[in-house]
Design a protein around this motif. Sequence first.
Motif, mmCIF file in Angstrom:
data_model
loop_
_atom_site.group_PDB
_atom_site.id
_atom_site.type_symbol
_atom_site.label_atom_id
_atom_site.label_comp_id
_atom_site.label_asym_id
_atom_site.label_seq_id
_atom_site.Cartn_x
_atom_site.Cartn_y
_atom_site.Cartn_z
ATOM 1 N N GLU A 56 -29.107 6.831 -10.545
ATOM 2 C CA GLU A 56 -27.703 6.506 -10.277
ATOM 3 C C GLU A 56 -27.528 6.063 -8.823
ATOM 4 O O GLU A 56 -26.815 5.109 -8.530
ATOM 5 N N ASN A 57 -28.218 6.750 -7.928
ATOM 6 C CA ASN A 57 -28.164 6.405 -6.513
ATOM 7 C C ASN A 57 -28.730 5.002 -6.281
ATOM 8 O O ASN A 57 -28.171 4.219 -5.507
ATOM 9 N N LYS A 58 -29.827 4.682 -6.971
ATOM 10 C CA LYS A 58 -30.404 3.336 -6.859
ATOM 11 C C LYS A 58 -29.400 2.281 -7.311
ATOM 12 O O LYS A 58 -29.266 1.230 -6.685
ATOM 13 N N LEU A 59 -28.720 2.579 -8.423
ATOM 14 C CA LEU A 59 -27.726 1.633 -8.930
ATOM 15 C C LEU A 59 -26.595 1.425 -7.935
ATOM 16 O O LEU A 59 -26.143 0.297 -7.716
ATOM 17 N N ILE A 60 -26.162 2.507 -7.357
ATOM 18 C CA ILE A 60 -25.065 2.409 -6.388
ATOM 19 C C ILE A 60 -25.515 1.604 -5.168
ATOM 20 O O ILE A 60 -24.794 0.717 -4.694
#
Length: 97
Positions: A56-60
Amino acid sequence: MFDFETSVTGIEFKVRQLADEVSRLRTLVHEKEDKCIALEETLKEKDFLINNLKEENKLIKLGNRLTERGDSAEIKLKINQMIRTIDKSIESLKNVE
């Protein structure tokens, strides 16, 4: 004869005490094994949660980088690709369990 009977009675008593102690220790070992299994399952769940949060952090981060560039088509492609990767990971985890 009295000493022999006393010795046998004493030995029987000690054997019973040892048997009780063995039984208690076996119960304790089973409880500890159950607790260990529960902790391992909790650890797996936490690892899974951490991995999901990393994705999720990568996506953000990717979304932030791409929005700075202003190319929305590329953003959508990258996000869709990452979502598919996450879905595949979740499906493989479900199949393992």
